[in-house]
Design a protein around this motif. Structure first.
Motif, PDB file in Angstrom:
ATOM      1  N   SER A 111      58.075  18.394  35.749  1.00  0.00           N
ATOM      2  CA  SER A 111      57.094  19.215  36.434  1.00  0.00           C
ATOM      3  C   SER A 111      56.160  20.161  35.336  1.00  0.00           C
ATOM      4  O   SER A 111      55.155  20.791  35.810  1.00  0.00           O
ATOM      5  CB  SER A 111      57.585  20.143  37.450  1.00  0.00           C
ATOM      6  N   GLN A 112      56.723  20.041  33.996  1.00  0.00           N
ATOM      7  CA  GLN A 112      56.008  20.910  33.027  1.00  0.00           C
ATOM      8  C   GLN A 112      54.379  20.701  32.912  1.00  0.00           C
ATOM      9  O   GLN A 112      53.476  21.456  32.797  1.00  0.00           O
ATOM     10  CB  GLN A 112      56.695  20.726  31.657  1.00  0.00           C
ATOM     11  N   SER A 113      54.207  19.291  33.167  1.00  0.00           N
ATOM     12  CA  SER A 113      52.589  18.868  33.109  1.00  0.00           C
ATOM     13  C   SER A 113      51.859  19.452  34.285  1.00  0.00           C
ATOM     14  O   SER A 113      50.607  19.450  34.380  1.00  0.00           O
ATOM     15  CB  SER A 113      52.418  17.443  32.878  1.00  0.00           C
ATOM     16  N   LEU A 114      52.377  19.752  35.365  1.00  0.00           N
ATOM     17  CA  LEU A 114      51.868  20.231  36.691  1.00  0.00           C
ATOM     18  C   LEU A 114      51.321  21.555  36.244  1.00  0.00           C
ATOM     19  O   LEU A 114      50.127  21.878  36.916  1.00  0.00           O
ATOM     20  CB  LEU A 114      52.843  20.430  37.694  1.00  0.00           C
ATOM     21  N   ARG A 115      51.579  22.297  35.502  1.00  0.00           N
ATOM     22  CA  ARG A 115      51.361  23.533  34.951  1.00  0.00           C
ATOM     23  C   ARG A 115      49.542  23.609  34.858  1.00  0.00           C
ATOM     24  O   ARG A 115      48.952  24.427  35.343  1.00  0.00           O
ATOM     25  CB  ARG A 115      52.164  24.498  34.008  1.00  0.00           C
ATOM     26  N   CYS A 116      49.398  22.776  33.950  1.00  0.00           N
ATOM     27  CA  CYS A 116      47.877  22.214  33.712  1.00  0.00           C
ATOM     28  C   CYS A 116      47.208  22.319  34.992  1.00  0.00           C
ATOM     29  O   CYS A 116      45.922  23.022  35.110  1.00  0.00           O
ATOM     30  CB  CYS A 116      47.597  21.483  32.705  1.00  0.00           C
ATOM     31  N   ASP A 117      47.505  21.442  35.978  1.00  0.00           N
ATOM     32  CA  ASP A 117      46.959  21.311  37.098  1.00  0.00           C
ATOM     33  C   ASP A 117      46.587  22.500  38.002  1.00  0.00           C
ATOM     34  O   ASP A 117      45.423  22.722  38.483  1.00  0.00           O
ATOM     35  CB  ASP A 117      47.583  20.135  37.871  1.00  0.00           C
ATOM     36  N   LEU A 118      47.756  23.260  38.096  1.00  0.00           N
ATOM     37  CA  LEU A 118      47.759  24.477  38.721  1.00  0.00           C
ATOM     38  C   LEU A 118      46.704  25.257  38.175  1.00  0.00           C
ATOM     39  O   LEU A 118      46.041  26.327  38.951  1.00  0.00           O
ATOM     40  CB  LEU A 118      49.071  25.080  38.962  1.00  0.00           C
ATOM     41  N   ILE A 119      46.667  25.739  36.929  1.00  0.00           N
ATOM     42  CA  ILE A 119      45.943  26.632  36.171  1.00  0.00           C
ATOM     43  C   ILE A 119      44.392  26.098  36.343  1.00  0.00           C
ATOM     44  O   ILE A 119      43.524  27.007  36.597  1.00  0.00           O
ATOM     45  CB  ILE A 119      46.066  26.687  34.692  1.00  0.00           C
ATOM     46  N   ARG A 120      43.943  24.739  36.190  1.00  0.00           N
ATOM     47  CA  ARG A 120      42.516  24.318  36.370  1.00  0.00           C
ATOM     48  C   ARG A 120      42.295  24.586  37.601  1.00  0.00           C
ATOM     49  O   ARG A 120      40.999  25.024  38.019  1.00  0.00           O
ATOM     50  CB  ARG A 120      42.561  22.901  35.901  1.00  0.00           C
ATOM     51  N   TYR A 121      43.169  24.297  38.715  1.00  0.00           N
ATOM     52  CA  TYR A 121      42.774  24.581  40.186  1.00  0.00           C
ATOM     53  C   TYR A 121      42.563  25.966  40.521  1.00  0.00           C
ATOM     54  O   TYR A 121      41.491  26.394  41.121  1.00  0.00           O
ATOM     55  CB  TYR A 121      43.956  24.072  40.907  1.00  0.00           C
ATOM     56  N   ILE A 122      43.242  26.824  39.910  1.00  0.00           N
ATOM     57  CA  ILE A 122      43.162  28.334  40.206  1.00  0.00           C
ATOM     58  C   ILE A 122      41.983  28.841  39.495  1.00  0.00           C
ATOM     59  O   ILE A 122      41.291  29.643  40.039  1.00  0.00           O
ATOM     60  CB  ILE A 122      44.379  29.244  39.419  1.00  0.00           C
ATOM     61  N   CYS A 123      41.688  28.442  38.335  1.00  0.00           N
ATOM     62  CA  CYS A 123      40.348  28.815  37.689  1.00  0.00           C
ATOM     63  C   CYS A 123      39.086  28.309  38.151  1.00  0.00           C
ATOM     64  O   CYS A 123      38.082  29.058  38.361  1.00  0.00           O
ATOM     65  CB  CYS A 123      40.471  28.566  36.075  1.00  0.00           C
ATOM     66  N   GLY A 124      39.290  27.085  38.456  1.00  0.00           N
ATOM     67  CA  GLY A 124      38.119  26.386  39.065  1.00  0.00           C
ATOM     68  C   GLY A 124      37.758  26.203  40.486  1.00  0.00           C
ATOM     69  O   GLY A 124      36.467  26.054  41.026  1.00  0.00           O
ATOM     70  N   VAL A 125      38.840  26.558  41.463  1.00  0.00           N
ATOM     71  CA  VAL A 125      38.563  26.298  42.567  1.00  0.00           C
ATOM     72  C   VAL A 125      38.826  27.811  43.713  1.00  0.00           C
ATOM     73  O   VAL A 125      37.981  27.974  44.471  1.00  0.00           O
ATOM     74  CB  VAL A 125      39.596  25.400  43.144  1.00  0.00           C
ATOM     75  N   VAL A 126      39.823  28.324  43.453  1.00  0.00           N
ATOM     76  CA  VAL A 126      40.242  29.302  44.110  1.00  0.00           C
ATOM     77  C   VAL A 126      39.669  30.635  43.845  1.00  0.00           C
ATOM     78  O   VAL A 126      40.108  31.251  42.499  1.00  0.00           O
ATOM     79  CB  VAL A 126      41.772  29.760  43.960  1.00  0.00           C
ATOM     80  N   HIS A 127      38.468  31.193  44.263  1.00  0.00           N
ATOM     81  CA  HIS A 127      37.569  32.188  43.864  1.00  0.00           C
ATOM     82  C   HIS A 127      37.967  33.467  44.774  1.00  0.00           C
ATOM     83  O   HIS A 127      37.465  33.099  45.881  1.00  0.00           O
ATOM     84  CB  HIS A 127      36.336  31.862  43.808  1.00  0.00           C
ATOM     85  N   PRO A 128      38.417  34.544  44.616  1.00  0.00           N
ATOM     86  CA  PRO A 128      38.626  35.559  45.713  1.00  0.00           C
ATOM     87  C   PRO A 128      37.307  36.094  46.267  1.00  0.00           C
ATOM     88  O   PRO A 128      36.248  36.172  45.526  1.00  0.00           O
ATOM     89  CB  PRO A 128      39.256  36.617  44.870  1.00  0.00           C
ATOM     90  N   SER A 129      37.375  36.461  47.609  1.00  0.00           N
ATOM     91  CA  SER A 129      35.984  36.470  48.228  1.00  0.00           C
ATOM     92  C   SER A 129      36.238  37.996  48.633  1.00  0.00           C
ATOM     93  O   SER A 129      37.358  38.566  48.736  1.00  0.00           O
ATOM     94  CB  SER A 129      36.034  35.842  49.719  1.00  0.00           C
ATOM     95  N   ASN A 130      34.840  38.743  48.363  1.00  0.00           N
ATOM     96  CA  ASN A 130      34.949  40.221  48.614  1.00  0.00           C
ATOM     97  C   ASN A 130      34.396  40.251  50.251  1.00  0.00           C
ATOM     98  O   ASN A 130      34.561  41.517  50.465  1.00  0.00           O
ATOM     99  CB  ASN A 130      33.488  40.751  48.016  1.00  0.00           C
ATOM    100  N   GLU A 131      34.314  39.326  50.832  1.00  0.00           N
ATOM    101  CA  GLU A 131      33.936  39.498  52.183  1.00  0.00           C
ATOM    102  C   GLU A 131      34.873  39.581  53.344  1.00  0.00           C
ATOM    103  O   GLU A 131      34.957  40.383  54.289  1.00  0.00           O
ATOM    104  CB  GLU A 131      32.889  38.390  52.771  1.00  0.00           C
ATOM    105  N   VAL A 132      35.925  38.678  53.131  1.00  0.00           N
ATOM    106  CA  VAL A 132      37.153  38.764  54.231  1.00  0.00           C
ATOM    107  C   VAL A 132      38.252  39.323  53.647  1.00  0.00           C
ATOM    108  O   VAL A 132      38.639  39.108  52.408  1.00  0.00           O
ATOM    109  CB  VAL A 132      37.144  37.417  54.439  1.00  0.00           C
ATOM    110  N   LEU A 133      38.429  40.486  54.333  1.00  0.00           N
ATOM    111  CA  LEU A 133      39.793  41.006  54.204  1.00  0.00           C
ATOM    112  C   LEU A 133      40.869  40.222  54.433  1.00  0.00           C
ATOM    113  O   LEU A 133      40.967  39.586  55.317  1.00  0.00           O
ATOM    114  CB  LEU A 133      40.003  42.572  54.798  1.00  0.00           C
ATOM    115  N   SER A 134      41.968  40.351  53.516  1.00  0.00           N
ATOM    116  CA  SER A 134      43.381  39.632  53.763  1.00  0.00           C
ATOM    117  C   SER A 134      44.489  40.457  53.541  1.00  0.00           C
ATOM    118  O   SER A 134      44.519  41.490  52.991  1.00  0.00           O
ATOM    119  CB  SER A 134      43.252  38.398  52.933  1.00  0.00           C
ATOM    120  N   SER A 135      45.816  39.970  53.907  1.00  0.00           N
ATOM    121  CA  SER A 135      47.054  40.712  53.644  1.00  0.00           C
ATOM    122  C   SER A 135      47.123  40.547  52.216  1.00  0.00           C
ATOM    123  O   SER A 135      46.676  40.007  51.357  1.00  0.00           O
ATOM    124  CB  SER A 135      48.135  40.155  54.476  1.00  0.00           C
TER     125      SER A 135
END
Length: 786
Positions: A326-350
């Protein structure tokens, strides 16, 4: 290889359930229906021979449409839930289906949209990276065989080609060691090479991450030869993929023979293949590829939905990241976090961890130099060719915040990242040093301009760094190493520890916003309407700068008259002029001698020319008859207007639907724009049923699935528009909405108190019904348990 069989007996015996459920779960309506269909199939075929089974099924189907649907869905459910019977049931399904399996495809889309996370393990399969278990290898090999055997079908979809190449280029690096994995690896290499050589421009849409993946496999002989062709003979790959200096390339190439001998010499700190992007600097096409941001759909496809969910709550370490493979999976996770998951200012969350903390923790879990270097490259990849006018600050923000926040608790992480940032500039590939240096400089400048960090001097000249590293930073980035006042270490609240076993309650909320993790859009629609809260490090709201539109690759595929009109459309100086030209284009499409083969190319041109239509707010700030009519006066909406003016039995009606279907594949937002037009435009009064025709004309082919996808896209882009459309959607499509907990959840998840009050007013006035009496309890129960 055979896939491991799932648990459970025959469908008729009470086992082999489709969905995971507990004693607290309400009985799922879809599962109940599918179980009834399985029961019908079982009762008809129990104890019969293959021929008798086929006769019995056909006899039942002949009774009517309902019976045909029962048999198809029953066989389909058995394929999903009973691996031992899957082959026989699929054969029976292929023999008895009379609609090209349209019913089955629609149900698959429905399940994927609403039930995926609840599916049993035997039904829910996706090829995962960093996983060499027998089940995952079986799936990778089986899908590869399907794609190879159905090559003609694959070649009909540019997106499928690009997605398949992206997926298997990523998997190649995992498949090594045993003879079985080596054999599979060779099949994957042959598959990727054939598509890259035959349809290179289709793969070009992947963007800069295509280069990253090709770097990782560049030592494989077939890819080594591909790299040489990319550099020396790009015309072999595509006539549109050419060098930028013409004959001047040849002379320069002669000076690089000595460099070629060191083509695969890795540096001690660089991941394998990092230097294998050899000679890219000469080819304009490849440089454009490196400067092109990878779409989120490619980055997201390498994570399973379960991974995405668990990643947000940091519970995935034991399941996904504990094995050596699973060492190679870390690259997928980091690219996903940088390029896809962008925190929103509009919706409050826990409470959820900020992106930089997750990435910092992932870096600490790397157990080899290769994995660590690949992870750092994935983190900084968008920096190397960053262009503020095209790229997003959100893609580069995590790296700088990891370094900033790690300085106090984990200075070694900050030091190794700063060292990597400095050394990547001359060593990514020496002839491209100027481009990489400019990209990193642009990134740092943009970070300061957007106030992600007020000054970089406290980071670059921190006494916790060793003298050599500080000297290298001063040499590389003198502009950022001086501050207007004497250097004072920035005091920040205690950052979140990157250790997995920390309790959320122990962290300090002061250093980041508790915002919901949301998925970014390819066009980076950042037109926030909610009031921003003040906090130290928050997502940056960008000003969108229009990029020059290049439709040259598509124009050559159009006939002359249509080509001229598209060029006029591109040069149109105002909306009125563009509308006139757009009407001429529609008229030409409706001509009897129009070649329908050009619809796909025309759709590509239109979605490029009208990208601005799909950014920003659709609904006017003040809703009046005049403002609504003005808002539906866009050139692209002329297709909708012409559709409303035609009869469904008109041949031109189906042509315009086909054009919209092609547009929908390339720009999914067209769906909720059509819904808006049908509600807002006077010309479309009473025509909401046209949306159903549109849904059936798309590749989804199903009203429910299409409607849910479009409302979900609308929810992510424009909550005001979602509320505006809601009454009409519930009124016009009651069969698809009144029993849909998914739609209700979409709405209540994002609306504020004022919008809720508006919906309540619609309900009180009788304009909106959101429940049926017989389904309200079931829907609310499912929502409370989901």
């Amino acid at each position: 290889m055979e896939m491991q069989k799932g648990k459970g007996g025959a469908a008729g015996g009470g086992g082999g359930k489709l969905l995971v459920s507990t004693l607290l779960d309400a009985k799922d309506e879809l599962e109940e229906r599918l179980e009834r269909c399985v029961g019908i199939v079982t009762s008809l075929t129990n104890g019969l021979s293959e021929r008798e089974t086929n006769d019995a099924l056909n006899a039942h189907i002949c009774k009517g449409t309902t019976q045909h649907e029962e048999i198809c869905l029953g066989l389909f459910t058995l394929v999903l839930t009973e691996p031992a019977q899957a082959q026989k049931c699929y054969r029976d399904l292929a023999l008895v289906s009379r609609d090209g399996m349209s019913i089955v495809l629609n149900k698959i889309n429905h399940i994927l949209m609403e039930k995926y996370l609840k599916l049993q393990d035997t039904c829910r399969t996706q090829i995962a990276g960093g996983d060499v278990t027998a089940k995952n290898i079986w799936l990778a090999e089986s899908v590869l065989e399907i794609l190879t055997e159905q090559r003609e079908w694959v070649l009909k979809s540019s997106l499928l080609i690009a997605m398949a190449v992206y997926t298997y280029l990523r998997l190649i690096v995992d498949h090594h060691g045993t003879a079985q994995l080596q054999a599979l690896r060779q099949k994957e290499v042959d598959f990727c090479i054939s598509l890259l050589r035959e349809r290179f421009m289709d793969c070009f849409m992947i963007g800069r991450d295509l280069v990253r993946l090709l770097q990782n496999v560049a030592r494989i002989p077939e890819f080594e030869q591909l790299w040489k062709d990319i550099i020396h003979n790009p015309q072999v790959l595509s006539t549109q993929f050419t060098g930028g200096q013409g004959r001047g390339i040849a002379r320069t190439l002669q000076t690089l023979n000595s460099i070629i001998h060191s083509f695969f010499q890795p540096l001690f700190w660089v991941s394998r293949g990092l230097l294998n992007a050899t000679l890219l600097f000469l080819v304009k096409g490849v440089l454009q590829l490196l400067q092109s941001r990878t779409s989120r759909k490619f980055l997201a496809c390498r994570l399973t939905p379960d991974m995405e969910t668990k990643l947000l709550f940091m519970t995935s370490r034991r399941q996904y990241l504990s094995t050596p493979d699973s060492q190679s999976l870390r690259c997928d996770l980091i690219r996903y976090i940088c390029g896809v998951v962008h925190p929103s200012n509009e919706v409050l969350s826990s409470d959820i961890l900020p992106r930089w903390a997750i990435i910092g923790w992932l870096l600490t879990t790397c157990t080899s130099n290769v994995a660590a270097s690949n992870a750092k490259l994935a983190l900084f990849y968008d920096w190397l060719f960053f262009n503020p006018e095209k790229d997003s600050i959100m893609n580069i923000e995590p790296a700088i915040l990891v370094m900033h926040h790690s300085m106090k608790p984990h200075p070694a992480i900050t030091a190794t990242l700063l060292d990597f940032m400095c050394r990547i500039i001359p060593n990514f590939y020496p002839p491209l040093e100027a481009h990489v240096r400019q990209g990193v400089f642009n990134s740092l400048t943009h970070i300061v301009e957007k106030r992600v960090l007020a000054h970089l001097a406290p980071l670059f000249d921190n006494p916790k760094l060793d003298k050599e590293l500080r000297a290298m930073l001063r040499e590389k980035f003198p502009e950022f190493c001086s501050s207007p006042s004497p250097p004072i270490e920035v005091k920040v609240e205690e950052p979140v520890s990157m250790e997995m076993d920390n309790h959320m309650s122990e962290k300090d909320d002061g250093c980041y916003d508790n915002a919901e993790a949301a998925f970014s859009d390819d066009e980076e629609d950042l037109s926030s309407k909610g009031k921003k809260r003040e906090f130290r490090f928050h997502p940056i709201k960008e000003t969108i700068v229009e990029e020059p539109v290049d439709i040259t690759p598509f124009l050559d595929q159009l006939d002359e008259s249509l080509k001229d009109k598209v060029l006029q459309l591109q040069k149109g100086s105002d909306t009125e002029a563009q509308c006139e030209v757009m009407q001429e284009i529609v008229d030409q499409v409706l001509e009897e001698d129009f070649d329908s083969e050009q619809l796909s190319v025309l759709a590509s041109c239109l979605q490029e020319l009208f990208k601005a239509h799909f950014r920003g707010e659709v609904l006017p700030e003040e809703i009046t008859e005049e403002s609504l009519e003005e808002s539906v006066g866009k050139p692209l909406y002329l297709i909708f207007r012409n559709l409303c003016q035609m009869q469904e039995d008109n041949s031109g009606f189906s042509l315009l639907l086909d054009l919209l279907s092609e547009l929908y594949q390339k720009q999914p937002k067209i769906g909720y724009h059509l819904l808006y037009y049908l509600k807002a435009s006077k010309a479309a009064a009473g025509k909401m049923n046209l949306y159903e025709s549109f849904a059936q004309a798309t590749q989804l082919g199903d009203l429910h699935t299409c409607l849910m996808m479009d409302m979900k896209a609308c929810q992510e882009d424009d909550v005001r528009l979602l509320c505006y459309l809601t009454p009409s959607i519930y009124t016009e499509f009651p069969d698809e909405t009144l029993r849909s907990g998914e739609l209700l959840n979409m709405i209540v998840a994002v609306i504020d108190s004022f919008q809720l009050q508006e919906l309540v007013c619609h309900v009180m006035m009788g304009n909106l019904v959101m429940f049926r009496k017989d389904s309200v309890l079931n829907i609310l129960t499912r929502l409370s348990l989901s």
